[in-house]
Enzyme design. Structure first.
Site, PDB file in Angstrom:
ATOM      1  CE1 TYR A 123      -2.840  -3.051   0.247  1.00  0.00           C
ATOM      2  CE2 TYR A 123      -4.414  -1.515   1.127  1.00  0.00           C
ATOM      3  CZ  TYR A 123      -4.264  -2.695   0.565  1.00  0.00           C
ATOM      4  OH  TYR A 123      -5.268  -3.648   0.636  1.00  0.00           O
ATOM      5  CE  LYS A 170       0.979 -18.640  -0.105  1.00  0.00           C
ATOM      6  NZ  LYS A 170       0.023 -19.570   0.018  1.00  0.00           N
ATOM      7  CG  ASP A 203      -2.829 -20.309   1.094  1.00  0.00           C
ATOM      8  OD1 ASP A 203      -2.244 -20.228   2.174  1.00  0.00           O
ATOM      9  OD2 ASP A 203      -2.253 -20.919   0.411  1.00  0.00           O
ATOM     10  CG  ASP A 227      -8.096  -3.956   2.289  1.00  0.00           C
ATOM     11  OD1 ASP A 227      -8.950  -3.643   2.591  1.00  0.00           O
ATOM     12  OD2 ASP A 227      -7.677  -3.362   1.255  1.00  0.00           O
TER      13      ASP A 227
END
Ligand code: NAI
Ligand code: MG
Length: 345
Positions: A123, A170, A203, A227
């Protein structure tokens, strides 16, 4: 009287803000709202999404409550929301996701809080055009910023007696950036021996959340995952009309719901103001008005225990104003009870 900068924003912002103000007024807490216009309508008039006076007001009051502001997709401005969080170093985005009344038929015991890092990750807007056919976005994760969001999450867990903090990354793929975030979380966790650290890849987290969301307490994660997980979690408790939020820095706070400007329903009087009303309760608690904050939250829960009170987004018939009145009515009853107990006691 506390002065708070109020940015109604655009889209459904002004509609839900008006209802929220009535609910806050009904608590009896005296807030002087310093209303500041920002958003698409302001851009069309003065060529700026956020005029300087908005920043001046926020800097003076150190506390703001903000409606959504539209960010055009693709070329053009950077998100003003992202810019505000970055400008004032509001590093902790805190989003409590809680089952309300009988709103969700699937889950009734969700009670988790997301801590989203608010200042870096993808971001930062560090994008480059390598060629017309290749674009790059740079992901930035730093030890210091990861540390302060992890500390905030553990402190919250400690204060609220929550047994577990789940760190979401991740790190198996982004071994350096997400690896750093995970390392920091492990390190911070050592200072909180009574709280369990759970490590989950993003995930798998999505799957776990839609299957057994009631098993999560506090979730700490990077900006992008935070987010996405925020909207996913909103879906577990009735949708974006129900999840409040706060952007907290060292000595400044901007409160805002998770949802955006919802252009598809703007101007129709059907936007659900509950998320912003719950956001105002977070703000009141932050200001020390604990009792009044609890009134609002309890009133919201009470109202939504009756499906006859369901709003349009839930398939019901109540519009923005009508649900606001129901909440005020429920709160008046709660206040009545509270006064009654006082008299008796
Ligand atoms: P959105 O959150 O505005 O809407 C997504 C869906 O949820 C829409 O179908 C909308 O009707 C519904 N929804 C959202 N809030 C609702 C409410 N209070 N009551 C009933 N239904 C509600 O997300 P979207 O459409 O992706 O974004 C629209 C604009 O808002 C974009 O320009 C985006 O950049 C901006 N945005 C601004 C935010 C902020 O100011 N903090 C946060 C998120 C998006
Ligand atoms: Mg979002």
């Amino acid at each position: 009287m506390t002065r708070v900068t109020l940015i109604p924003g655009d889209g459904i912002g002004p509609e839900v803000t008006a209802v929220m103000k009535d609910v806050v007024a009904a608590t009896g807490v005296k807030i002087e709202w310093e209303v500041q216009e920002a958003g698409m309508h302001v851009f069309e008039r003065v060529g700026e999404l956020v005029p300087a006076s908005v920043y001046e007001s926020i800097e003076r009051n150190r506390i703001a409550l903000k409606g959504p502001i539209t960010t055009p997709i693709g070329k053009g401005f950077r998100s003003i929301n992202v810019a505000l969080r970055k400008k004032y170093d509001l590093f902790a985005c805190v989003r409590p996701v809680k089952s309300i009344g009988v709103v969700s038929s699937k889950f009734s015991n969700v009670d988790l809080t997301i801590f989203r890092e608010n200042t870096e990750d993808l971001y930062m807007g560090l994008e480059e055009e390598v060629s017309p056919d290749e674009m790059r976005s740079i992901k930035v994760i730093t030890r210091a910023n990861s540390r302060r969001i992890c500390v905030a999450a553990f402190e919250y867990a400690l204060l609220h007696q929550r047994p577990k903090v789940t760190v979401v990354t991740k790190a198996n793929i982004m071994k350096l950036s997400d690896g750093l975030f995970l390392d920091v979380a492990r390190d911070v966790a050592k200072d909180y021996p009574t709280i369990k650290l759970q490590e989950i890849l993003v995930d798998n987290m999505c799957m776990q959340l839609v299957v057994k969301p009631e098993t999560f307490d506090v979730i700490v994660t990077e900006n992008l995952y935070g987010d996405i997980l925020s909207d996913l979690c909103a879906g577990l408790v009735g949708g974006l009309g129900f999840v409040p939020g706060a952007n907290l820095g060292k000595d400044m706070a901007i409160f805002e719901a998770v949802h955006g400007s919802a252009p598809d329903i703007a101007g129709k009087g059907i936007a659900n103001p509950t998320a912003l009303i719950l956001t105002s309760a977070m703000m009141l608690r932050h200001l020390g008005h604990t009792k009044e904050a609890a009134w609002i939250e309890e009133a919201v829960d009470t109202v939504y225990r009756d499906p006859a009170n369901f709003t349009v987004d839930l398939g019901g018939s109540l519009g923005s104003t009508a649900i606001g009145l129901k909440i005020i009515q429920a709160m008046d009853e709660l206040k009545g009870n509270a006064y009654g107990q006082k008299t008796v006691g």
